[in-house]
Design an enzyme around this catalytic site. Structure first.
Site, PDB file in Angstrom:
ATOM      1  N   GLY A  14       0.834  -1.214   0.000  1.00 25.86           N
ATOM      2  CA  GLY A  14       0.000   0.000   0.000  1.00 25.86           C
ATOM      3  C   GLY A  14       0.860   1.252   0.000  1.00 25.86           C
ATOM      4  O   GLY A  14       1.854   1.319   0.723  1.00 25.86           O
ATOM      5  N   ARG A  75       0.964  -5.109  -6.128  1.00 25.92           N
ATOM      6  CA  ARG A  75       0.950  -6.350  -5.362  1.00 25.92           C
ATOM      7  C   ARG A  75       1.244  -7.453  -6.368  1.00 25.92           C
ATOM      8  O   ARG A  75       0.559  -7.560  -7.381  1.00 25.92           O
ATOM      9  CB  ARG A  75      -0.384  -6.506  -4.648  1.00 25.92           C
ATOM     10  N   GLY A 105       5.369  -2.275   3.612  1.00 24.08           N
ATOM     11  CA  GLY A 105       4.906  -2.868   4.867  1.00 24.08           C
ATOM     12  C   GLY A 105       5.484  -4.258   5.071  1.00 24.08           C
ATOM     13  O   GLY A 105       6.463  -4.637   4.404  1.00 24.08           O
ATOM     14  N   ASP A 106       4.852  -5.038   5.944  1.00 24.50           N
ATOM     15  CA  ASP A 106       5.488  -6.317   6.291  1.00 24.50           C
ATOM     16  C   ASP A 106       5.490  -7.324   5.147  1.00 24.50           C
ATOM     17  O   ASP A 106       6.404  -8.152   5.060  1.00 24.50           O
ATOM     18  CB  ASP A 106       4.912  -6.910   7.585  1.00 24.50           C
ATOM     19  N   GLY A 107       4.544  -7.239   4.219  1.00 23.86           N
ATOM     20  CA  GLY A 107       4.584  -8.099   3.034  1.00 23.86           C
ATOM     21  C   GLY A 107       5.826  -7.787   2.212  1.00 23.86           C
ATOM     22  O   GLY A 107       6.565  -8.689   1.790  1.00 23.86           O
ATOM     23  N   THR A 108       6.063  -6.525   2.006  1.00 29.21           N
ATOM     24  CA  THR A 108       7.250  -6.062   1.269  1.00 29.21           C
ATOM     25  C   THR A 108       8.525  -6.537   1.966  1.00 29.21           C
ATOM     26  O   THR A 108       9.471  -6.998   1.322  1.00 29.21           O
ATOM     27  CB  THR A 108       7.229  -4.514   1.213  1.00 29.21           C
ATOM     28  N   THR A 129       3.870   2.553   5.543  1.00 29.28           N
ATOM     29  CA  THR A 129       2.464   2.120   5.571  1.00 29.28           C
ATOM     30  C   THR A 129       1.711   3.044   6.508  1.00 29.28           C
ATOM     31  O   THR A 129       2.232   3.400   7.571  1.00 29.28           O
ATOM     32  CB  THR A 129       2.303   0.661   6.061  1.00 29.28           C
ATOM     33  N   ASP A 131      -0.597   2.280   8.314  1.00 29.61           N
ATOM     34  CA  ASP A 131      -1.163   1.529   9.444  1.00 29.61           C
ATOM     35  C   ASP A 131      -0.353   1.616  10.740  1.00 29.61           C
ATOM     36  O   ASP A 131      -0.875   1.312  11.811  1.00 29.61           O
ATOM     37  CB  ASP A 131      -1.319   0.046   9.066  1.00 29.61           C
ATOM     38  N   ASP A 133       1.898  -0.350  11.910  1.00 24.84           N
ATOM     39  CA  ASP A 133       1.773  -1.631  12.616  1.00 24.84           C
ATOM     40  C   ASP A 133       3.030  -2.486  12.534  1.00 24.84           C
ATOM     41  O   ASP A 133       2.944  -3.700  12.537  1.00 24.84           O
ATOM     42  CB  ASP A 133       0.573  -2.407  12.053  1.00 24.84           C
ATOM     43  N   MET A 173      -9.262   3.256   8.183  1.00 30.68           N
ATOM     44  CA  MET A 173      -8.438   2.117   7.768  1.00 30.68           C
ATOM     45  C   MET A 173      -7.731   1.472   8.958  1.00 30.68           C
ATOM     46  O   MET A 173      -7.513   2.116   9.985  1.00 30.68           O
ATOM     47  CB  MET A 173      -7.441   2.541   6.701  1.00 30.68           C
ATOM     48  N   ARG A 175      -6.799  -2.738   8.864  1.00 35.96           N
ATOM     49  CA  ARG A 175      -7.369  -4.086   8.761  1.00 35.96           C
ATOM     50  C   ARG A 175      -6.979  -4.915   9.986  1.00 35.96           C
ATOM     51  O   ARG A 175      -7.779  -5.639  10.526  1.00 35.96           O
ATOM     52  CB  ARG A 175      -6.853  -4.745   7.478  1.00 35.96           C
ATOM     53  N   GLY A 189     -11.694  13.719  19.626  1.00 35.19           N
ATOM     54  CA  GLY A 189     -12.658  13.736  20.739  1.00 35.19           C
ATOM     55  C   GLY A 189     -13.800  12.754  20.560  1.00 35.19           C
ATOM     56  O   GLY A 189     -14.933  13.007  21.009  1.00 35.19           O
ATOM     57  N   GLU A 191     -16.453   9.821  21.015  1.00 31.99           N
ATOM     58  CA  GLU A 191     -17.101   9.307  22.226  1.00 31.99           C
ATOM     59  C   GLU A 191     -16.746   7.847  22.468  1.00 31.99           C
ATOM     60  O   GLU A 191     -16.735   7.374  23.602  1.00 31.99           O
ATOM     61  CB  GLU A 191     -18.631   9.453  22.108  1.00 31.99           C
ATOM     62  N   GLU A 226     -11.445  -0.551  10.504  1.00 33.21           N
ATOM     63  CA  GLU A 226     -12.104  -1.495   9.585  1.00 33.21           C
ATOM     64  C   GLU A 226     -11.955  -2.950  10.039  1.00 33.21           C
ATOM     65  O   GLU A 226     -12.783  -3.786   9.701  1.00 33.21           O
ATOM     66  CB  GLU A 226     -11.578  -1.324   8.152  1.00 33.21           C
TER      67      GLU A 226
HETATM   68  P1  ADP Z   1       2.620  -4.461   2.430  1.00 30.33           P
HETATM   69  O1  ADP Z   1       4.050  -4.405   2.052  1.00 30.33           O
HETATM   70  O2  ADP Z   1       1.995  -3.107   2.512  1.00 30.33           O
HETATM   71  O3  ADP Z   1       2.386  -5.316   3.663  1.00 30.33           O
HETATM   72  P2  ADP Z   1       1.573  -6.658   0.791  1.00 30.33           P
HETATM   73  O4  ADP Z   1       1.302  -7.559   1.943  1.00 30.33           O
HETATM   74  O5  ADP Z   1       0.552  -6.578  -0.281  1.00 30.33           O
HETATM   75  O6  ADP Z   1       1.814  -5.140   1.239  1.00 30.33           O
HETATM   76  O7  ADP Z   1       2.974  -7.100   0.178  1.00 30.33           O
HETATM   77  C1  ADP Z   1       3.539  -6.420  -0.921  1.00 30.33           C
HETATM   78  C2  ADP Z   1       4.188  -7.414  -1.858  1.00 30.33           C
HETATM   79  O8  ADP Z   1       5.265  -8.085  -1.174  1.00 30.33           O
HETATM   80  C3  ADP Z   1       3.301  -8.564  -2.337  1.00 30.33           C
HETATM   81  O9  ADP Z   1       2.482  -8.191  -3.422  1.00 30.33           O
HETATM   82  C4  ADP Z   1       4.317  -9.598  -2.755  1.00 30.33           C
HETATM   83  O10 ADP Z   1       4.844  -9.325  -4.039  1.00 30.33           O
HETATM   84  C5  ADP Z   1       5.416  -9.403  -1.702  1.00 30.33           C
HETATM   85  N1  ADP Z   1       5.213 -10.383  -0.638  1.00 30.33           N
HETATM   86  C6  ADP Z   1       4.288 -10.375   0.336  1.00 30.33           C
HETATM   87  N2  ADP Z   1       4.340 -11.493   1.084  1.00 30.33           N
HETATM   88  C7  ADP Z   1       5.338 -12.244   0.560  1.00 30.33           C
HETATM   89  C8  ADP Z   1       5.894 -13.542   0.857  1.00 30.33           C
HETATM   90  N3  ADP Z   1       5.413 -14.281   1.857  1.00 30.33           N
HETATM   91  N4  ADP Z   1       6.919 -13.981   0.090  1.00 30.33           N
HETATM   92  C9  ADP Z   1       7.405 -13.246  -0.911  1.00 30.33           C
HETATM   93  N5  ADP Z   1       6.915 -12.046  -1.265  1.00 30.33           N
HETATM   94  C10 ADP Z   1       5.903 -11.542  -0.544  1.00 30.33           C
HETATM   95  O1  F6P Z   2      -2.172   0.768   3.604  1.00 25.32           O
HETATM   96  C1  F6P Z   2      -2.701  -0.088   4.565  1.00 25.32           C
HETATM   97  C2  F6P Z   2      -4.120  -0.363   4.252  1.00 25.32           C
HETATM   98  O2  F6P Z   2      -4.637   0.892   4.046  1.00 25.32           O
HETATM   99  C3  F6P Z   2      -5.005  -1.093   5.238  1.00 25.32           C
HETATM  100  O3  F6P Z   2      -5.391  -0.372   6.359  1.00 25.32           O
HETATM  101  C4  F6P Z   2      -6.154  -1.490   4.350  1.00 25.32           C
HETATM  102  O4  F6P Z   2      -6.886  -2.528   4.863  1.00 25.32           O
HETATM  103  C5  F6P Z   2      -5.458  -1.862   3.094  1.00 25.32           C
HETATM  104  O5  F6P Z   2      -4.248  -1.113   3.072  1.00 25.32           O
HETATM  105  C6  F6P Z   2      -6.253  -1.668   1.857  1.00 25.32           C
HETATM  106  O6  F6P Z   2      -5.407  -1.587   0.748  1.00 25.32           O
HETATM  107  P1  F6P Z   2      -5.818  -1.947  -0.732  1.00 25.32           P
HETATM  108  O7  F6P Z   2      -7.150  -1.395  -0.978  1.00 25.32           O
HETATM  109  O8  F6P Z   2      -4.743  -1.314  -1.554  1.00 25.32           O
HETATM  110  O9  F6P Z   2      -5.785  -3.445  -0.810  1.00 25.32           O
END
Ligand code: ADP
Ligand code: F6P
Length: 326
Positions: A14, A75, A105-108, A129, A131, A133, A173, A175, A189, A191, A226
């Site tokens: 993201g 992605r 983020g952590d996927g990257t 990111t 988030d 997180d 946002m 997730r 502020g 509630e 969300e």
């Molecule tokens: P973010 O980096 O924001 O967490 P994603 O989770 O969509 O976003 O991850 C971004 C990209 O990183 C994915 O589309 C993929 O190409 C790569 N990626 C994510 N998870 C893995 C994985 N387990 N192994 C290898 N590449 C990954």
């Molecule tokens: O960037 C993080 C985040 O905004 C999350 O909070 C949200 O769930 C997700 O990405 C949505 O991203 P996309 O619509 O690009 O899959």
């Protein structure tokens, strides 16, 4: 003297405001220290498609104030496979790339970890990111800007809520993490704030709202992340309506507008500091680290630790405070 002569930078996952400031810092720091810098477009997809281009100081002029990422993001499912990673590595090698700076983020980070583990290419990761997180940093790039965007929306909704004596459910946002909801909720502020990390019973929410009404509160705002277990703002509104029907309720989903916009000064400076630190660390011979910010100091965390997000925790003191101050 470092053996690293060619550094590539990419954004993935993201997008987040502040990524451009980071790209600019990577490019200019790399060039300052005598390296060539290559931009990879569309993250891991760009590695597989050889979407590489050389960057110079001018390539990153006038981008600091822009939201999104000039390198684009994607992605890429193919990269999750061993074949995809091999193809990406072969292309990096063919292009003479010695090291990578990954912003995402952590996927990257997981993708970068796989590349460095399987092919021994140095990687440095920057947390980008909205988030907030990731374990190992107090703040991620884009979180401050996104939180300010949400606060601005809450302030505006508050005007109309107050004029009409309405109850608003605003979904933000997050997730898996409630950082945006928590901070924006406190600053706006709200509630009540509903978070993925802490289940809120609908009856407790109703008690809070009714207590407010008894205290002459004519309008209320509930912030819902969300990923809240009740299933988002529409579901929460519905569940509340089924139990009490005298509130005039409305739902607003803020959605992707939270990801855009010009970065705040905080995110511009954070992106610059992290990009600068990432390149300097790579040139010192470091690898497999996430650059972070802890207590206003640049810090480094092992990539594996930052990925195993179970160690990430929402600030308990803020959660406690939010219920008392609401
Ligand atoms: P973010 O980096 O924001 O967490 P994603 O989770 O969509 O976003 O991850 C971004 C990209 O990183 C994915 O589309 C993929 O190409 C790569 N990626 C994510 N998870 C893995 C994985 N387990 N192994 C290898 N590449 C990954
Ligand atoms: O960037 C993080 C985040 O905004 C999350 O909070 C949200 O769930 C997700 O990405 C949505 O991203 P996309 O619509 O690009 O899959």
């Amino acid at each position: 003297m470092s053996k690293i002569k060619k550094i590539a930078v990419f954004t993935s996952g993201g997008d987040a405001p502040g990524m451009n400031a980071c790209i600019r810092a990577v490019v200019r720091t790399g060039i300052y220290y005598g390296c060539e810098v290559i931009g990879i477009k569309q993250g891991y997809q760009g590695m597989i498609d050889k979407n590489f281009f050389p960057m110079n100081r001018h390539s990153v002029s006038n981008i600091m104030q822009l939201g999104g990422t000039i390198l684009k993001t994607a992605r890429c499912l193919e990269f999750k496979t061993e074949e995809g990673q091999q193809k990406a590595y072969d292309n990096l090698k063919e292009a003479g790339i010695d090291a990578l700076v990954a912003i995402g983020g952590d996927g990257t980070f997981t993708g970068a970890e796989r590349l460095s583990r399987n092919f021994n290419i140095p990687v440095m990761c920057v947390p980008g990111t909205i988030d907030n997180d990731l374990y190992g940093t107090d703040f991620t790039l884009g979180f401050d800007t996104a939180t300010n965007t949400v606060i601005d929306a809450i302030d505006k909704i508050r005007d109309t809520a107050e004029s009409h004596d309405r109850l608003f459910f605003i979904e933000v946002m997050g997730r898996d993490a409630g950082c945006i909801a928590l901070r924006a909720g406190i600053a706006g502020g709200a509630e009540a704030i509903m978070l993925p990390e802490k289940e809120t019973a609908i009856d407790d929410l109703i008690n809070t709202l009714e207590a407010g009404a008894k205290n002459d509160k004519s309008s209320s705002i509930v912030i819902i992340a969300e990923g809240d277990k009740n299933g988002g703002a529409y579901n929460v509104a519905q569940k509340v309506k089924e139990k009490i029907d005298y509130f005039d309720t409305k739902v607003t989903i803020l959605g992707h507008l939270q990801r855009g916009g010009s970065p705040s000064s905080f995110d511009r400076i954070l992106g610059s500091r992290m990009g600068f630190a990432a390149v300097k660390a790579i040139l010192r011979g470091e690898t497999r680290q996430m650059v972070g910010l802890r207590g206003n100091n640049i810090s480094f965390t092992d990539l594996e630790q930052s990925i195993s997000g179970h160690e990430f925790k929402l600030e308990e003191d803020l959660m406690e405070m939010s219920t008392i101050l609401a």
